[in-house]
Design an enzyme around this catalytic site. Structure first.
Site, PDB file in Angstrom:
ATOM      1  N   ASP A   8       7.926  -8.314  -2.566  1.00 14.51           N
ATOM      2  CA  ASP A   8       6.783  -8.998  -3.160  1.00 14.51           C
ATOM      3  C   ASP A   8       7.221  -9.604  -4.492  1.00 14.51           C
ATOM      4  O   ASP A   8       7.794  -8.906  -5.338  1.00 14.51           O
ATOM      5  CB  ASP A   8       5.628  -8.026  -3.384  1.00 14.51           C
ATOM      6  CG  ASP A   8       4.990  -7.576  -2.076  1.00 14.51           C
ATOM      7  OD1 ASP A   8       5.429  -8.036  -1.011  1.00 14.51           O
ATOM      8  OD2 ASP A   8       4.058  -6.752  -2.126  1.00 14.51           O
ATOM      9  N   ASP A 129      -6.726  -8.846   6.147  1.00 11.98           N
ATOM     10  CA  ASP A 129      -6.638  -7.847   5.081  1.00 11.98           C
ATOM     11  C   ASP A 129      -8.013  -7.240   4.838  1.00 11.98           C
ATOM     12  O   ASP A 129      -8.980  -7.963   4.587  1.00 11.98           O
ATOM     13  CB  ASP A 129      -6.112  -8.492   3.803  1.00 11.98           C
ATOM     14  CG  ASP A 129      -4.750  -9.153   4.023  1.00 11.98           C
ATOM     15  OD1 ASP A 129      -3.932  -8.571   4.758  1.00 11.98           O
ATOM     16  OD2 ASP A 129      -4.511 -10.244   3.475  1.00 11.98           O
TER      17      ASP A 129
END
Length: 247
Positions: A8, A129
């Site tokens: 990330d 998500d």
């Protein structure tokens, strides 16, 4: 089943967030390409890369870092974070990215995502998500009124490669993966699902592997993404890959 080590990116650095909160970032390094190569040396053939800054702005903010990763990593790179235009999709595929993850666009512009799935067979992953069962977008900063299952079913016959399901409340928290919800999503849609959020150790890999996709590629768990557990040493990548292969 595929194990996807996560890289990330925030301001060019490798970070992990707690519950998707940009203010709760732990920095794990400042050389994403070197980290990609380390994962490769440990046996990874796939990476999951996220441009966290891009998730908020809607365009690439960590392009140079992603380019460096793609250039050096010998396997497949799956990329997400603010990819919401055809130009962006085509640009990343031209660069060598193997699959594109689309979340916000899947909610706000589903026909566009379906068009991309048709244009790039096997290349588009839809991120669903979840925050308390509802779809979160814009880098998880906004929560919609759409349930995760309802969004996922919109793409059942769209030709997407898979769904990526993240339980945001577990992400980066080492609480254990939400295996039941992930498996339920795969069963409800008949699509392969990538599990994400909360992986804390080898037991998560073992349990998910019991529900791996069928031989014909339908339903079940296609893979699992792990970040903090790998960086903190709670999960050995080579052991996780071996467990995932054994099923």
């Amino acid at each position: 089943m595929i194990v996807f080590p996560a890289i990330d990116l925030k301001a060019g650095q490798i970070v992990r967030l707690a519950e998707g909160d940009m203010a709760r970032a732990t920095v794990y390094g400042d050389d994403p390409a070197a980290q990609a190569m380390l994962f490769s040396e440990q046996g990874a053939e796939y990476l999951h890369v996220v441009d966290l800054d891009g998730s908020f702005t809607g365009h690439a903010e960590n392009r140079s870092a992603v380019e460096a990763i793609v250039e050096c990593f010998p396997g497949h790179v799956q990329l997400g974070g603010g990819i919401r235009t055809r130009e962006a999709v085509e640009g990343w595929f031209d660069l060598g990215v193997s699959r594109i993850v689309m979340g916000t666009a899947a909610l706000t512009n589903p026909e566009f995502v379906k068009d991309m799935a048709r244009a790039f067979p096997g290349g588009i992953v839809v991120a669903v998500d979840a925050r308390d069962g509802m779809v979160a977008t814009q880098g998880w900063s906004e929560v919609s009124t759409v349930r995760v299952g309802d969004l996922a079913r919109r793409f059942q016959d769209a030709g997407v490669a898979s769904l990526l399901f993240t339980d945001i409340g577990r992400d980066g928290m080492l609480k254990g993966c939400n295996i039941d919800a992930t498996v339920d999503l795969a069963r409800a849609t008949g699509l392969p699902v990538i599990a994400s959020g909360g992986v804390k150790g080898i037991d998560d890999i073992r349990m998910l592997a019991l529900h791996a996709v069928t031989a014909d590629g339908h339903g079940g768990i296609e893979g699992v993404i792990s970040g903090r557990a790998l960086y903190d040493g709670r999960l050995d990548l080579a052991a996780a890959i071996a467990m995932a292969v054994r099923g």
